[in-house]
Design a protein around this motif. Structure first.
Motif, mmCIF file in Angstrom:
data_model
loop_
_atom_site.group_PDB
_atom_site.id
_atom_site.type_symbol
_atom_site.label_atom_id
_atom_site.label_comp_id
_atom_site.label_asym_id
_atom_site.label_seq_id
_atom_site.Cartn_x
_atom_site.Cartn_y
_atom_site.Cartn_z
ATOM 1 N N GLY A 190 34.634 26.420 22.754
ATOM 2 C CA GLY A 190 34.829 24.960 23.080
ATOM 3 C C GLY A 190 33.457 24.245 23.167
ATOM 4 O O GLY A 190 33.681 22.988 23.868
ATOM 5 N N ARG A 191 32.504 24.638 22.946
ATOM 6 C CA ARG A 191 31.340 23.835 22.777
ATOM 7 C C ARG A 191 30.393 24.439 21.559
ATOM 8 O O ARG A 191 30.509 25.513 21.394
ATOM 9 C CB ARG A 191 30.812 23.748 24.191
ATOM 10 C CG ARG A 191 30.077 25.213 24.662
ATOM 11 C CD ARG A 191 29.572 25.190 25.957
ATOM 12 N NE ARG A 191 30.109 25.986 26.769
ATOM 13 C CZ ARG A 191 30.327 26.380 28.009
ATOM 14 N NH1 ARG A 191 29.652 25.411 28.705
ATOM 15 N NH2 ARG A 191 31.155 27.316 28.407
ATOM 16 N N TRP A 192 29.528 23.520 21.355
ATOM 17 C CA TRP A 192 28.354 24.052 20.440
ATOM 18 C C TRP A 192 27.288 24.589 21.220
ATOM 19 O O TRP A 192 27.052 24.314 22.100
ATOM 20 C CB TRP A 192 27.751 22.571 19.755
ATOM 21 C CG TRP A 192 28.478 21.990 18.884
ATOM 22 C CD1 TRP A 192 29.693 21.054 18.826
ATOM 23 C CD2 TRP A 192 28.568 22.582 17.329
ATOM 24 N NE1 TRP A 192 30.181 20.907 17.790
ATOM 25 C CE2 TRP A 192 29.465 21.602 16.762
ATOM 26 C CE3 TRP A 192 28.053 23.291 16.270
ATOM 27 C CZ2 TRP A 192 29.922 21.625 15.284
ATOM 28 C CZ3 TRP A 192 28.280 23.383 14.933
ATOM 29 C CH2 TRP A 192 29.228 22.583 14.540
ATOM 30 N N THR A 193 26.655 25.846 20.635
ATOM 31 C CA THR A 193 25.907 26.667 21.115
ATOM 32 C C THR A 193 24.778 26.678 20.390
ATOM 33 O O THR A 193 24.743 27.252 19.155
ATOM 34 C CB THR A 193 26.439 28.278 21.425
ATOM 35 O OG1 THR A 193 27.783 27.811 22.358
ATOM 36 C CG2 THR A 193 25.502 29.091 22.210
ATOM 37 N N ALA B 166 29.899 18.525 23.572
ATOM 38 C CA ALA B 166 29.836 19.780 24.597
ATOM 39 C C ALA B 166 28.834 20.740 23.930
ATOM 40 O O ALA B 166 29.013 21.002 22.806
ATOM 41 C CB ALA B 166 31.106 20.499 24.943
ATOM 42 N N ALA B 167 27.818 21.104 24.730
ATOM 43 C CA ALA B 167 26.864 21.983 24.119
ATOM 44 C C ALA B 167 26.173 22.841 25.081
ATOM 45 O O ALA B 167 26.047 22.319 26.352
ATOM 46 C CB ALA B 167 25.836 21.279 23.237
ATOM 47 N N ARG B 168 25.566 23.825 24.825
ATOM 48 C CA ARG B 168 24.609 24.711 25.688
ATOM 49 C C ARG B 168 23.506 25.465 25.045
ATOM 50 O O ARG B 168 23.783 25.753 23.834
ATOM 51 C CB ARG B 168 25.606 25.415 26.538
ATOM 52 C CG ARG B 168 26.044 26.702 25.789
ATOM 53 C CD ARG B 168 27.019 27.629 26.681
ATOM 54 N NE ARG B 168 27.617 28.706 25.845
ATOM 55 C CZ ARG B 168 28.304 29.705 26.635
ATOM 56 N NH1 ARG B 168 28.167 29.586 27.741
ATOM 57 N NH2 ARG B 168 28.884 30.422 25.781
ATOM 58 N N ALA B 169 22.686 26.013 25.566
ATOM 59 C CA ALA B 169 21.784 26.882 25.001
ATOM 60 C C ALA B 169 21.670 28.362 25.439
ATOM 61 O O ALA B 169 22.009 28.268 26.833
ATOM 62 C CB ALA B 169 20.201 26.448 25.308
ATOM 63 N N VAL B 170 21.632 29.280 24.711
ATOM 64 C CA VAL B 170 22.017 30.716 25.050
ATOM 65 C C VAL B 170 20.764 31.375 24.488
ATOM 66 O O VAL B 170 20.465 31.389 23.264
ATOM 67 C CB VAL B 170 23.200 31.298 24.568
ATOM 68 C CG1 VAL B 170 23.250 32.623 24.991
ATOM 69 C CG2 VAL B 170 24.316 30.397 25.284
ATOM 70 N N PHE B 171 19.965 32.352 25.178
ATOM 71 C CA PHE B 171 18.906 33.156 24.775
ATOM 72 C C PHE B 171 19.322 34.649 24.945
ATOM 73 O O PHE B 171 19.823 34.923 26.232
ATOM 74 C CB PHE B 171 17.777 32.819 25.799
ATOM 75 C CG PHE B 171 16.625 33.845 25.557
ATOM 76 C CD1 PHE B 171 15.580 33.503 24.379
ATOM 77 C CD2 PHE B 171 16.302 34.825 26.306
ATOM 78 C CE1 PHE B 171 14.571 34.416 24.235
ATOM 79 C CE2 PHE B 171 15.186 35.844 25.903
ATOM 80 C CZ PHE B 171 14.395 35.499 24.826
ATOM 81 N N THR C 155 17.857 19.820 23.519
ATOM 82 C CA THR C 155 18.866 19.590 22.454
ATOM 83 C C THR C 155 20.237 19.634 22.926
ATOM 84 O O THR C 155 20.827 18.464 22.886
ATOM 85 C CB THR C 155 18.641 20.344 21.047
ATOM 86 O OG1 THR C 155 17.347 20.329 20.670
ATOM 87 C CG2 THR C 155 19.664 20.076 20.056
ATOM 88 N N ALA C 156 20.562 20.462 23.612
ATOM 89 C CA ALA C 156 21.877 20.702 24.453
ATOM 90 C C ALA C 156 21.969 19.795 25.354
ATOM 91 O O ALA C 156 23.183 19.107 25.405
ATOM 92 C CB ALA C 156 21.858 22.314 25.078
ATOM 93 N N GLU C 157 21.149 19.316 26.160
ATOM 94 C CA GLU C 157 21.242 18.299 27.147
ATOM 95 C C GLU C 157 21.532 16.861 26.412
ATOM 96 O O GLU C 157 22.109 15.983 26.771
ATOM 97 C CB GLU C 157 19.843 18.020 27.877
ATOM 98 C CG GLU C 157 19.529 19.230 29.096
ATOM 99 C CD GLU C 157 18.349 19.307 29.813
ATOM 100 O OE1 GLU C 157 17.249 18.357 29.133
ATOM 101 O OE2 GLU C 157 17.904 19.739 30.841
#
Length: 189
Positions: A22-25, A58-63, A48-50
């Motif tokens: 549902g969003r770019w990661t 829709a985006a988020r950052a995942v580590f 970038t996600a912000e």
């Protein structure tokens, strides 16, 4: 490439493939104590996600923290007994699961909810690093690191809202370049 999505966040909540939908990661594999590529990539991913969210994407950052000591490095005699190591490789790493979790929590706190910090069991991380073709090698500690360091790949993966790997970038790309790449991919999707 991709497809192995079984992790846990710093609160112990399970993260599965459905949580990536549902969003770019922007996804990065590294370790929380890293003093090389991770501190370069993480803030750029978060920013970038912000910027993408501010523009309606829709985006988020995942580590994903891959810092599980290699087999035979250490075993705890009882849970939480970080000082009581046995069976290590002959030199003291000064590193255990408690240190790793503390570093992960500190990283998550530093980005105040704007970065998902996760890890997994040895089997989950092995599956993920193989699926995403992430190189990793434990080495003696670098300057500023305690215990050991990990040479690792430093790609930022772009996961599309359907969870497929749509592209990737090097950790040193600018926020503008990361944002433009995902915008192009989103336009094609």
């Amino acid at each position: 490439m991709g497809g192995a999505f079984e992790f846990s966040d710093v609160a112990g909540n399970r993260i599965a493939q459905s949580d990536f939908r549902g969003r770019w990661t922007l996804l990065f594999f590294g370790y929380s104590r890293c003093r090389a590529s991770c501190p370069v990539a993480i803030p750029k991913m978060v920013r970038t996600a912000e910027k993408l969210r501010q523009s309606g994407i829709a985006a988020r950052a995942v580590f994903i923290d891959i810092d599980v000591p290699p087999l035979g490095v250490m075993r705890f005699r009882r849970p939480g007994a970080a000082a009581a190591m046995e069976g290590h490789s002959g030199h003291h790493h000064g590193h255990g699961d408690l240190d790793r979790i503390a570093a992960m929590r500190a990283l998550a706190k530093a980005f105040d909810g704007r970065l998902v910090v996760a890890t997994g069991t040895r089997a989950q991380l092995n599956a993920a690093t193989q699926a995403f073709v992430v190189a990793r090698e434990h080495i003696p500690p670098r300057r500023g690191e305690v215990g050991h360091s990990i040479n690792h790949s430093s790609l930022i993966y772009f996961l599309a809202p359907d969870t497929r790997v749509a592209g990737y970038a090097m950790h040193d790309w600018s926020v503008t370049d990361l944002e433009q790449a995902i915008r192009r991919l989103a336009h094609l999707a």
